[in-house]
Design an enzyme around this catalytic site. Sequence first.
Site, mmCIF file in Angstrom:
data_model
loop_
_atom_site.group_PDB
_atom_site.id
_atom_site.type_symbol
_atom_site.label_atom_id
_atom_site.label_comp_id
_atom_site.label_asym_id
_atom_site.label_seq_id
_atom_site.Cartn_x
_atom_site.Cartn_y
_atom_site.Cartn_z
ATOM 1 N N PRO A 83 0.836 -1.212 0.000
ATOM 2 C CA PRO A 83 0.000 0.000 0.000
ATOM 3 C C PRO A 83 0.869 1.259 0.000
ATOM 4 C CG PRO A 83 0.046 -0.954 2.195
ATOM 5 C CD PRO A 83 0.829 -1.893 1.312
ATOM 6 N N ASP A 257 5.772 2.585 2.193
ATOM 7 C CA ASP A 257 4.939 1.412 2.469
ATOM 8 C C ASP A 257 4.160 1.691 3.760
ATOM 9 O OD1 ASP A 257 3.828 -1.035 3.148
ATOM 10 O OD2 ASP A 257 5.631 -2.198 2.698
ATOM 11 N N HIS A 258 2.830 1.839 3.627
ATOM 12 C CA HIS A 258 2.023 2.220 4.788
ATOM 13 C C HIS A 258 1.909 1.096 5.815
ATOM 14 C CE1 HIS A 258 -0.307 5.048 6.887
ATOM 15 N NE2 HIS A 258 -0.992 5.558 5.892
ATOM 16 N N ARG A 259 2.286 -0.109 5.449
ATOM 17 C CA ARG A 259 2.283 -1.202 6.421
ATOM 18 C C ARG A 259 3.402 -1.027 7.441
ATOM 19 N NH1 ARG A 259 2.958 -6.173 2.478
ATOM 20 N NH2 ARG A 259 4.659 -4.765 1.884
#
Length: 285
Positions: A83, A257-259
């Site tokens: 994401p 990377d939003h994770r």
Amino acid sequence: MARHIAAEHGLDLSRISGSGPQGRVIRADVEAALSAPSAEAAEPAAAPAPAPAAEGADDERVSLSQMRRTIARRMAESTRTVPHFFLTTTVDATEMASLRKQINAQTADDGIKITFNDMVVKGVAVAIRKVPEVNVSFAEDSVIRHKRVHIGVAVATDRGLIVPVIRDVDQKGIGQVARETRDLAERANSGKLQPPEYTGGTFTVSNLGMFGVEQFNAVINPPEAAILAVGAITREPTERDGQIVLRDRMKLTLSVDHRALDGAIGARYLQALKAVLEKPMLLLV
């Protein structure tokens, strides 16, 4: 491994029931899905894809090289599973240009030539030391915090894109960074890079400024959590000390990377990088 196998066979992990810890999909689940075609057949049929243009007599079919196939697989995996979010800032590069000119004038006899990209790569490493949270890799149920700063530099070759890695950039002088970058780029173009020279990066820089591209969004190179896209330096009017003057400006876009990272951390990192590049003497300390 589960994600790798699923990507190779075009399986959607979200449609596979996981038997691992906390419902995580593991390799056995993917292999079970591959051996059960009837389950796939029970799914509602998707709308047919539009037919490709017919191959004409004047067309040429070019087989993909192994490198191009790898690039296609990894980029598809990245855009499908990571994401992304994007943060952009504009750097006043006037002082960078001035310092670069001074350095190159004094080191010309030694064969050292500093590029703007060398300065950005060094700046990226300096800023990582100020905001080390971005120097991480995502590992499904954990995040790996890297103590060393290994910067990948994207290089476009005739065979495709490859990312040589410069080790411990934060501990090297900008002249050494320039020499190593040039050597790796030359060997990348001649196909002489060895696997240890393009693996193990913790953060990547992709620069299209030399092609006149002012801004773009780069695709993250998993398992890294961020990549910096560097645009062209342009001469623009801007306000300074109450007057409108022409200054060199450069746009930087951070893909995250939003994770693994949140927006505030990415923003703090861009702030730190902007501060370093706008006072480039810090690159020499």
